[in-house]
Design an enzyme around this catalytic site. Sequence first.
Site, PDB file in Angstrom:
ATOM      1  N   PHE A  46      -9.543 -12.444  -9.783  1.00 45.39           N
ATOM      2  CA  PHE A  46      -9.464 -12.341  -8.329  1.00 45.39           C
ATOM      3  C   PHE A  46      -9.193 -10.886  -7.977  1.00 45.39           C
ATOM      4  CE2 PHE A  46      -6.797 -12.947  -4.363  1.00 45.39           C
ATOM      5  CZ  PHE A  46      -7.798 -13.473  -3.576  1.00 45.39           C
ATOM      6  N   LEU A  55      -8.409  -8.391  -5.292  1.00 42.03           N
ATOM      7  CA  LEU A  55      -7.957  -8.101  -3.929  1.00 42.03           C
ATOM      8  C   LEU A  55      -7.478  -6.647  -3.840  1.00 42.03           C
ATOM      9  CD1 LEU A  55      -6.877  -8.939  -1.100  1.00 42.03           C
ATOM     10  CD2 LEU A  55      -4.830  -9.799  -2.245  1.00 42.03           C
ATOM     11  N   ALA A  85      -5.295  -0.023  -1.145  1.00 43.71           N
ATOM     12  CA  ALA A  85      -4.880  -1.270  -0.476  1.00 43.71           C
ATOM     13  C   ALA A  85      -4.097  -2.137  -1.448  1.00 43.71           C
ATOM     14  CB  ALA A  85      -6.104  -2.024   0.057  1.00 43.71           C
ATOM     15  N   ILE A 143      23.756  -8.363 -24.060  1.00 47.85           N
ATOM     16  CA  ILE A 143      24.428  -9.218 -25.055  1.00 47.85           C
ATOM     17  C   ILE A 143      23.925  -8.899 -26.467  1.00 47.85           C
ATOM     18  CG2 ILE A 143      24.547 -11.632 -25.859  1.00 47.85           C
ATOM     19  CD1 ILE A 143      24.838 -12.440 -22.877  1.00 47.85           C
ATOM     20  N   HIS A 144      22.684  -8.444 -26.571  1.00 43.11           N
ATOM     21  CA  HIS A 144      22.131  -8.082 -27.893  1.00 43.11           C
ATOM     22  C   HIS A 144      22.607  -6.709 -28.373  1.00 43.11           C
ATOM     23  CE1 HIS A 144      19.240 -11.372 -27.265  1.00 43.11           C
ATOM     24  NE2 HIS A 144      18.829 -11.215 -28.496  1.00 43.11           N
ATOM     25  N   GLU A 201       1.429  -9.995  -7.059  1.00 35.63           N
ATOM     26  CA  GLU A 201       1.268 -11.022  -6.005  1.00 35.63           C
ATOM     27  C   GLU A 201       2.267 -10.809  -4.871  1.00 35.63           C
ATOM     28  OE1 GLU A 201      -0.026 -14.922  -6.783  1.00 35.63           O
ATOM     29  OE2 GLU A 201      -0.472 -14.473  -8.870  1.00 35.63           O
ATOM     30  N   THR A 259       5.118  -7.536  -3.662  1.00 36.85           N
ATOM     31  CA  THR A 259       6.395  -6.994  -4.146  1.00 36.85           C
ATOM     32  C   THR A 259       7.562  -7.757  -3.502  1.00 36.85           C
ATOM     33  OG1 THR A 259       6.497  -5.425  -2.309  1.00 36.85           O
ATOM     34  CG2 THR A 259       5.371  -4.673  -4.322  1.00 36.85           C
TER      35      THR A 259
HETATM   36  C1  FAD Z   1      -0.244  -5.925 -14.385  1.00 34.91           C
HETATM   37  C2  FAD Z   1      -0.769  -6.141 -13.002  1.00 34.91           C
HETATM   38  C3  FAD Z   1      -1.666  -7.169 -12.752  1.00 34.91           C
HETATM   39  C4  FAD Z   1      -2.194  -7.347 -11.470  1.00 34.91           C
HETATM   40  N1  FAD Z   1      -3.161  -8.307 -11.260  1.00 34.91           N
HETATM   41  C5  FAD Z   1      -3.811  -8.334 -10.058  1.00 34.91           C
HETATM   42  C6  FAD Z   1      -4.941  -9.202  -9.856  1.00 34.91           C
HETATM   43  O1  FAD Z   1      -5.331  -9.971 -10.746  1.00 34.91           O
HETATM   44  N2  FAD Z   1      -5.594  -9.151  -8.664  1.00 34.91           N
HETATM   45  C7  FAD Z   1      -5.200  -8.328  -7.651  1.00 34.91           C
HETATM   46  O2  FAD Z   1      -5.839  -8.321  -6.604  1.00 34.91           O
HETATM   47  N3  FAD Z   1      -4.118  -7.509  -7.806  1.00 34.91           N
HETATM   48  C8  FAD Z   1      -3.431  -7.482  -8.981  1.00 34.91           C
HETATM   49  N4  FAD Z   1      -2.349  -6.649  -9.164  1.00 34.91           N
HETATM   50  C9  FAD Z   1      -1.950  -5.774  -8.050  1.00 34.91           C
HETATM   51  C10 FAD Z   1      -0.604  -6.112  -7.429  1.00 34.91           C
HETATM   52  O3  FAD Z   1      -0.706  -7.266  -6.656  1.00 34.91           O
HETATM   53  C11 FAD Z   1      -0.170  -4.856  -6.623  1.00 34.91           C
HETATM   54  O4  FAD Z   1       0.217  -3.879  -7.571  1.00 34.91           O
HETATM   55  C12 FAD Z   1       0.952  -5.158  -5.660  1.00 34.91           C
HETATM   56  O5  FAD Z   1       0.515  -5.976  -4.617  1.00 34.91           O
HETATM   57  C13 FAD Z   1       1.551  -3.869  -5.066  1.00 34.91           C
HETATM   58  O6  FAD Z   1       0.576  -2.997  -4.600  1.00 34.91           O
HETATM   59  P1  FAD Z   1       0.620  -1.462  -5.057  1.00 34.91           P
HETATM   60  O7  FAD Z   1       0.758  -1.439  -6.525  1.00 34.91           O
HETATM   61  O8  FAD Z   1      -0.535  -0.750  -4.464  1.00 34.91           O
HETATM   62  O9  FAD Z   1       1.991  -0.898  -4.447  1.00 34.91           O
HETATM   63  P2  FAD Z   1       2.210  -0.312  -2.967  1.00 34.91           P
HETATM   64  O10 FAD Z   1       1.720  -1.262  -1.946  1.00 34.91           O
HETATM   65  O11 FAD Z   1       1.735   1.087  -2.925  1.00 34.91           O
HETATM   66  O12 FAD Z   1       3.800  -0.304  -2.875  1.00 34.91           O
HETATM   67  C14 FAD Z   1       4.629   0.740  -3.383  1.00 34.91           C
HETATM   68  C15 FAD Z   1       6.057   0.452  -2.917  1.00 34.91           C
HETATM   69  O13 FAD Z   1       6.124   0.526  -1.477  1.00 34.91           O
HETATM   70  C16 FAD Z   1       6.694  -0.664  -0.968  1.00 34.91           C
HETATM   71  N5  FAD Z   1       6.112  -0.968   0.332  1.00 34.91           N
HETATM   72  C17 FAD Z   1       4.802  -0.954   0.691  1.00 34.91           C
HETATM   73  N6  FAD Z   1       4.656  -1.311   1.972  1.00 34.91           N
HETATM   74  C18 FAD Z   1       5.912  -1.566   2.443  1.00 34.91           C
HETATM   75  C19 FAD Z   1       6.455  -1.986   3.708  1.00 34.91           C
HETATM   76  N7  FAD Z   1       5.658  -2.237   4.757  1.00 34.91           N
HETATM   77  N8  FAD Z   1       7.791  -2.139   3.819  1.00 34.91           N
HETATM   78  C20 FAD Z   1       8.598  -1.901   2.762  1.00 34.91           C
HETATM   79  N9  FAD Z   1       8.160  -1.511   1.540  1.00 34.91           N
HETATM   80  C21 FAD Z   1       6.841  -1.352   1.400  1.00 34.91           C
HETATM   81  C22 FAD Z   1       6.328  -1.736  -1.993  1.00 34.91           C
HETATM   82  O14 FAD Z   1       7.153  -2.882  -1.881  1.00 34.91           O
HETATM   83  C23 FAD Z   1       6.530  -0.952  -3.292  1.00 34.91           C
HETATM   84  O15 FAD Z   1       7.885  -0.954  -3.636  1.00 34.91           O
HETATM   85  C24 FAD Z   1      -1.776  -6.495 -10.418  1.00 34.91           C
HETATM   86  C25 FAD Z   1      -0.844  -5.478 -10.662  1.00 34.91           C
HETATM   87  C26 FAD Z   1      -0.359  -5.276 -11.937  1.00 34.91           C
HETATM   88  C27 FAD Z   1       0.593  -4.136 -12.167  1.00 34.91           C
END
Ligand code: FAD
Length: 377
Positions: free
Chosen positions: A123, A125, A130, A335-336, A361, A363
């Site tokens: 999937f 997204l 974004a 603990i380890h 999915e 943060t």
């Molecule tokens: C191992 C892994 C697997 C993944 N698998 C998938 C997948 O299969 N499909 C898919 O579509 N995505 C996937 N993702 C993406 C994942 O869903 C995103 O990394 C996540 O949604 C955060 O987006 P970003 O990394 O761009 O962080 P950003 O959106 O840039 O966020 C950075 C920081 O800013 C904070 N922040 C951002 N906006 C706000 C706000 N309005 N208020 C307060 N804090 C805010 C966030 O909480 C975070 O702490 C995966 C990510 C990883 C690391």
Amino acid sequence: MNFDLTPEQELIRDTVRQFAKDRVAPVAAELDREHRFPYDLVAELGELGLMGLPIPEEYGGAGGDTVSYAIAIEELTRIDSSVAITVAAHTSLGTMPILIFGSEEQRKQWLPDLASGRRLAAFGLTEPGAGSDAGATRTTAELRDGRWVVNGAKMFITNAGTDITSCVTITALTGENEVSNIIVPNGTPGYEISPPMEKLGWRASDTRELSFRDAGVPEGNLLGPRGKGFQQFLEILDGGRISVGAMGVGLAQGAYDLAYAYAREREQFGRPISSFQAVQFRLVDMATEIEAGRNLVYRAAWLKDQGRPFARDAAMAKLYTGELSNRAVNSALQIHGGYGYMDEFAISRLYRDQKILEIGEGTNEVQRMVIAKHLGL
Ligand SMILES: Cc1cc2nc3c(=O)[nH]c(=O)nc-3n(C[C@H](O)[C@H](O)[C@H](O)COP(=O)(O)OP(=O)(O)OC[C@H]3O[C@@H](n4cnc5c(N)ncnc54)[C@H](O)[C@@H]3O)c2cc1C
């Protein structure tokens, strides 16, 4: 109220627990060390009906409920997160959109291979620009001569590049402020998949960057009504949060299991460290929080099974278990002592695998935003 699992749910728990112990535990450290995708385990999970657990039998799935699915993910994560996320992303994110929004023809075309685990789905997204702001999709799909021509990029996509991946469902702009979901089969000319990304944890799972340059797919690969992609992916994420919540419970339980066993075995000052109240209290807090988290996850799953609104509860479950699993791995590693910092002790792998549960999915901050909306704030 009845907190008992049904006989079917008990059976799933026992089956997956046994599988994780017998088949996953012996190879988990090696797969992690070698960053090797667990093809053999996926095939075995498919044979057990666990690659399409909540998919109806008519499409080749096991026809299980969401509670059973959450239990299966929990039990897998208790032993290994890479295997668990492979199943969870395939099911909740890869297969579900086709089941929920697909036409009968699309379901028949894709689901039997996916639900059996012969093939995997992803999937897409998230994009480089974004992430949390998932509506800021820049990838475009333009209808030209009966084909969607896709241009853009996706980031961090789970299961997108394995040898058995059949497709990725992506969100794309199909007009001004119009987001739609489109199925892009692997092998489509113009659809390029990066080598596996190197990660802190989930090292045996498949994570890729995707790019689309004039990648053309049939017009019939539009999933659901045109322009409904935004609502569709929000719905998919609501369901996905139940499985990530189940991962939080499973990971915390796995960390607890390791810490409990170690604390009773390790002696300092002439007695097992489990006899020190400071160590006991860590284990007590973990056990208590795990029960609370498990109840949140099962309740969200149960609401979904009843056909009731569950989005608020799924976000609460995901938020709480993400943070509780953080506290749990931290306590379990403490603990380890120094041994927990060594690769040969499983807790070090669980510690690395935990952090993503507070990011993927949505943060922790995004979950709080979702819950705030449900609270009317
Ligand atoms: C191992 C892994 C697997 C993944 N698998 C998938 C997948 O299969 N499909 C898919 O579509 N995505 C996937 N993702 C993406 C994942 O869903 C995103 O990394 C996540 O949604 C955060 O987006 P970003 O990394 O761009 O962080 P950003 O959106 O840039 O966020 C950075 C920081 O800013 C904070 N922040 C951002 N906006 C706000 C706000 N309005 N208020 C307060 N804090 C805010 C966030 O909480 C975070 O702490 C995966 C990510 C990883 C690391």
